[in-house]
Design a protein around this motif. Structure first.
Motif, PDB file in Angstrom:
ATOM      1  N   VAL A 372       2.038   0.779  10.872  1.00 16.50           N
ATOM      2  CA  VAL A 372       2.637   1.263   9.629  1.00 16.50           C
ATOM      3  C   VAL A 372       1.581   1.339   8.537  1.00 16.50           C
ATOM      4  CG1 VAL A 372       3.276  -1.051   8.792  1.00 16.50           C
ATOM      5  CG2 VAL A 372       4.601   0.947   8.057  1.00 16.50           C
ATOM      6  N   LYS A 373       1.769   2.265   7.598  1.00 14.65           N
ATOM      7  CA  LYS A 373       0.908   2.382   6.426  1.00 14.65           C
ATOM      8  C   LYS A 373       1.702   1.964   5.195  1.00 14.65           C
ATOM      9  CE  LYS A 373      -2.125   5.587   3.942  1.00 14.65           C
ATOM     10  NZ  LYS A 373      -2.698   6.966   3.913  1.00 14.65           N
ATOM     11  N   LEU A 374       1.134   1.025   4.433  1.00 10.79           N
ATOM     12  CA  LEU A 374       1.741   0.572   3.187  1.00 10.79           C
ATOM     13  C   LEU A 374       0.990   1.198   2.019  1.00 10.79           C
ATOM     14  CD1 LEU A 374       2.088  -3.248   4.002  1.00 10.79           C
ATOM     15  CD2 LEU A 374       3.743  -1.417   4.445  1.00 10.79           C
ATOM     16  N   ILE A 375       1.708   1.757   1.062  1.00 13.89           N
ATOM     17  CA  ILE A 375       1.103   2.446  -0.072  1.00 13.89           C
ATOM     18  C   ILE A 375       1.524   1.732  -1.351  1.00 13.89           C
ATOM     19  CG2 ILE A 375       0.922   4.622  -1.324  1.00 13.89           C
ATOM     20  CD1 ILE A 375       1.700   6.023   1.313  1.00 13.89           C
ATOM     21  N   GLY A 376       0.554   1.136  -2.048  1.00 13.13           N
ATOM     22  CA  GLY A 376       0.833   0.477  -3.313  1.00 13.13           C
ATOM     23  C   GLY A 376       0.776   1.462  -4.457  1.00 13.13           C
ATOM     24  N   THR A 377       1.851   1.569  -5.212  1.00 13.46           N
ATOM     25  CA  THR A 377       1.926   2.560  -6.292  1.00 13.46           C
ATOM     26  C   THR A 377       1.638   1.972  -7.673  1.00 13.46           C
ATOM     27  OG1 THR A 377       4.321   2.218  -6.508  1.00 13.46           O
ATOM     28  CG2 THR A 377       3.583   3.924  -4.966  1.00 13.46           C
ATOM     29  N   ASP A 378       1.416   0.652  -7.754  1.00 12.88           N
ATOM     30  CA  ASP A 378       1.138  -0.001  -9.034  1.00 12.88           C
ATOM     31  C   ASP A 378      -0.273  -0.590  -8.990  1.00 12.88           C
ATOM     32  OD1 ASP A 378       0.990  -1.468 -11.364  1.00 12.88           O
ATOM     33  OD2 ASP A 378       2.916  -2.479 -11.098  1.00 12.88           O
ATOM     34  N   ASP A 379      -1.186  -0.019  -9.792  1.00 16.43           N
ATOM     35  CA  ASP A 379      -2.577  -0.464  -9.775  1.00 16.43           C
ATOM     36  C   ASP A 379      -2.787  -1.822 -10.425  1.00 16.43           C
ATOM     37  OD1 ASP A 379      -3.253   1.832  -8.491  1.00 16.43           O
ATOM     38  OD2 ASP A 379      -4.054   2.870 -10.263  1.00 16.43           O
ATOM     39  N   SER A 380      -1.748  -2.409 -10.983  1.00 22.50           N
ATOM     40  CA  SER A 380      -1.892  -3.727 -11.613  1.00 22.50           C
ATOM     41  C   SER A 380      -1.439  -4.855 -10.693  1.00 22.50           C
ATOM     42  CB  SER A 380      -1.087  -3.777 -12.914  1.00 22.50           C
ATOM     43  OG  SER A 380       0.310  -3.718 -12.653  1.00 22.50           O
ATOM     44  N   GLN A 381      -0.962  -4.521  -9.488  1.00 21.05           N
ATOM     45  CA  GLN A 381      -0.453  -5.544  -8.577  1.00 21.05           C
ATOM     46  C   GLN A 381      -0.985  -5.301  -7.167  1.00 21.05           C
ATOM     47  OE1 GLN A 381       3.817  -6.872  -9.342  1.00 21.05           O
ATOM     48  NE2 GLN A 381       3.904  -4.727 -10.014  1.00 21.05           N
ATOM     49  N   ALA A 382      -1.170  -6.393  -6.453  1.00 18.92           N
ATOM     50  CA  ALA A 382      -1.598  -6.300  -5.059  1.00 18.92           C
ATOM     51  C   ALA A 382      -0.465  -5.732  -4.201  1.00 18.92           C
ATOM     52  CB  ALA A 382      -2.014  -7.668  -4.546  1.00 18.92           C
ATOM     53  N   VAL A 383      -0.834  -5.213  -3.047  1.00 21.73           N
ATOM     54  CA  VAL A 383       0.177  -4.721  -2.102  1.00 21.73           C
ATOM     55  C   VAL A 383       0.778  -5.887  -1.323  1.00 21.73           C
ATOM     56  CG1 VAL A 383       0.590  -3.195  -0.134  1.00 21.73           C
ATOM     57  CG2 VAL A 383      -0.977  -2.491  -1.953  1.00 21.73           C
TER      58      VAL A 383
END
Length: 727
Positions: A372-383
């Motif tokens: 699976v690929k996880l995509i973090g959309t918030d640059d202020s928080q870790a995935v």
């Protein structure tokens, strides 16, 4: 008499009673070979040899020899013997038997007897087949990972050949005489196969197929044939299966031996025998064959599992409340976008689908799920935020502040006994992996950090193990292990904008790592109090290795093609041994002072000096400087207590050894074929010993300097301007 008036075909031969004649040298049934491609799962190629043994117009005994080869592995051969009899130019009855041998894709071999009966006319087909495999079974190569009783287990399977039967009826739909006398036939039937295993399901279902046949192709020969077919079948074991075929048949012999084309019913005497294309075999669960699943590499038990995917509502919450040993995030539902972190719980195992496991007892491997690929959309928080005693593995992560981190709102968390492996992080706004302290039981292994905005791997204090990680094209350092007390082994850092590897202090081990094409130095340490052994640094923008001071061991490392220095030390109080610096932009080894041991190092082909330092208070032994642009060895003093012995300088652009004063022991060194002077110095000072050195074939003088101490046994020859002895 007009033959057409009596239903006879012009161009054919009849006897006195009006029956088709079987004329010598004009056999009705010739041998043929055919080649068929079958688009199936798996794709395969068939070959078929039809060979008449005994032949009259109404009776035919023939051999049917077949072979097939499967894409991806597996093959089968079939040897058949058949008899067909034609009744009154209207019907054909046939019986046959086959011996089959199959080599499956699992490298198992099966033997089978097959037999059948058929009734054919110009319009209709009716056939039935039976299949009896040899008893026994073989272990399947591939086990399966399944959830049983809430736990992930490895199910061992046994590949078995199935006995069974099939039958079908067929009908001529239409004929197209204007185009190679083509015809279209359709068939419908059913099949049923079973095996003697309580854990195996029977294989049964319907089958339909259709064929377009074209005869006596003008671009080939009389009795040639092309067949295009389509087949569909369904059963509850193999699900829906479709196949398309195209085949060409060519007769043996020359066209001139054939005086006429076969009638429609004669063609049917040479039709291919229709039966299942291969020995039906399948992998079935072995009774009592379930084993506890452990990870294939790290061998931790997977245990009870919760499976989540992109279709899970509030996935982060489901991870947080999971009570199973392991949470598997599967990729079957597609990529997953996250606007806040997945927070791993203490003691939790978070694993991506596609995990490779093995049976705890047999070691047989299997795979569960899809990566699976996880995509973090918030640059202020870790995935992903990790926690103590946790495992994180197998994820492809894009975006977020960090891919995997302990960067909590209150600051960086220190971690105990974490295992983070086989993850890939790209496009994070800051560092790809970011942690506080990793304790001695923590392992970071087989991860990749690519194209992130900060460092690839960023750790305040590493006491654990960094093993076989890769860091590529990050905007900071490849590995920023501010302090290292653990082991950093077999990692690679490539094309990062900062240093390849950086540590403020190393009191652990940096062994067998590689740094290539980084914009700063390959390896940068403020202090080394541990071991830095067998690392490689090449094509970096500045130095290969940089140290503020060395108090430990630097051994067996190589620095080549770096923009500036190969090795840069401020001071050495430890051991620098068996290192290699070649083809660097300026100096091979550069350091301020040596108080320790500098032994068996090699500097070759560097742009300026091989070895450049201020003073020697320790031991400089058995080092070699070759082909450097200027001096081989350039230093100020060999000071009181310093031993400078058994070093070699050859073919350097200027002097072999250039220094000011010798106040210690300068013994058994050799200068050969250097551009200018072999040994050039101001003075062998009072109390200094300069003895048993050798200078040969240098471009100017062998020795140049003043002796105020002890100097004996210094020899030379072939120096252009003399100076073959000293004093």
């Amino acid at each position: 008499m007009n033959a057409a008036l009596h239903g006879q075909i012009p161009g054919t031969v009849y006897d006195e009673e009006g029956k088709l004649a079987f004329v010598a040298n004009d056999p009705a049934y010739r041998a043929y070979a055919s080649l068929t491609g079958r688009a199936d799962d798996p794709n395969r190629v068939h070959t078929d040899l039809f060979a008449p043994i005994v032949s009259t117009h109404d009776d035919l005994v023939f051999a049917d020899v077949r072979g097939q080869f499967l894409y991806g592995g597996g093959a089968e051969g079939n040897l058949g013997l058949a008899y067909r009899h034609m009744f009154g130019n209207s019907h054909i009855l046939g019986v046959y038997g086959f011996y089959d041998v199959k080599r499956s894709a699992n490298d198992n071999t099966f033997h089978q007897a097959a037999f059948g009966i058929e009734l054919l006319s110009d319009v209709f087909d009716l056939r039935w087949n039976g299949y009896i495999p040899e008893g026994g079974s073989a272990q399947a190569a591939d086990a399966t990972a399944i959830i049983s009783g809430g736990n992930l287990v490895v199910q061992n399977n046994t590949e078995r050949a199935y006995y069974g039967t099939d039958a079908e009826v067929g009908m001529l739909l239409w004929r197209l005489p204007q185009w190679c006398d083509s015809e279209v036939r359709a068939f419908a039937g059913a099949y049923h196969f079973d095996t003697n295993s309580p854990s195996a399901e029977s294989i049964a279902g319907p089958r339909i197929r259709a064929e377009l046949r074209s005869f006596d192709l003008p671009f080939l020969a009389i009795d040639s044939r092309m067949t295009v077919g389509f087949q569909y079948q369904y059963d509850n074991v193999r699900d829906s299966q479709t196949a398309a075929t195209i085949g060409i048949r060519m007769p043996f012999g020359f066209d001139r031996s054939r005086r006429r084309k076969m009638t429609h019913l004669e063609r049917r005497m040479t039709d291919v025998i229709v039966r299942d294309v291969d020995v039906v075999a399948a992998a079935t669960p072995t009774p009592n064959g379930q084993e506890t699943a452990v990870h294939a590499i790290y061998e931790f038990e997977i245990g009870s599992v919760t499976v989540l995917d992109a279709r899970t509502d509030d996935l982060q919450n489901e991870v947080a409340i999971a009570t199973t040993d392991t949470v598997i995030i599967d990729g079957r539902g597609g990529n997953i976008e996250l606007d806040h972190p997945i927070e791993v719980q203490n003691g939790q195992q978070l694993i991506s689908g596609g995990v490779r496991v093995k049976g705890q007892d047999t070691g047989i491997e299997a795979t569960f799920g899809v990566p699976v690929k996880l995509i973090g959309t918030d640059d202020s928080q870790a995935v992903i935020l990790t926690a103590d005693n946790s495992i994180i593995s197998g994820f492809e992560i894009y975006g977020g502040k960090h891919g995997i981190s302990s960067d909590l709102p209150g600051g960086l968390d220190d971690l105990i006994d974490v295992l983070i492996f086989s993850n890939t992080v790209t496009g994070a706004d800051d560092s790809g992996f970011r942690f506080g302290t990793l304790d001695p039981s923590s392992v970071i292994a087989h991860n990749r950090s690519i194209g992130n905005g900060g460092h690839g791997f960023d750790v305040e204090l590493n006491q654990g193990e960094f093993y076989q990680n890769n860091s590529l094209a990050n905007e900071g350092n490849g590995f920023d292990l501010f302090d290292n007390e653990g082991e950093v082994t077999l990692n690679r850092s490539l094309r990062n904008e900062g240093y390849g590897f950086f540590a403020d202090d190393n009191s652990g081990k940096f062994n067998l790592n590689e740094a290539y094409e980084n914009e700063q130095s390959g390896f940068d340490f403020l202090d080394n109090n541990g071991e830095i052994n067998w690392n490689l640094s090449a094509d970096n923008g500045l130095q290969g290795f940089t140290f503020a001071a060395n108090n430990g061991i630097v051994k067996g490392n190589a620095a080549f093609d770096n923009g500036s220095l190969g090795f840069d030390f401020s001071d050495n109080y430890g051991t620098i041994q068996e290192n290699l610096a070649f083809d660097n932009g300026s100096v091979g080894f550069d350091f301020a002072d040596n108080y320790g041991d500098f032994i068996d190092n090699d500097a070759s082909g560097n742009g300026l000096v091989g070895f450049n330092f201020e003073d020697n208070y320790g031991n400089v032994l058995r080092n070699t400087a070759n082909l450097n642009g200027d001096e081989g060895f350039f230093f100020v003093d060999n000071s009181v207590g310093g031993l400078f012995s058994d070093n070699v300088a050859s073919v350097n652009g200027d002097a072999g050894f250039l220094f000011s004063y010798n106040l210690g022991s300068f013994l058994d060194n050799e200068a050969d074929a250097n551009g200018l002077t072999g040994f050039r110095f101001a003075e062998n000072s009072a109390g200094g010993t300069f003895s048993d050195n050798d200078a040969n074939n240098n471009g100017d003088l062998g020795y140049q300097g003043v002796n105020s101490g002890t100097a004996t046994g210094n020899t030379g020859s072939g120096n252009v301007s003399g100076g073959n002895t000293f004093p």
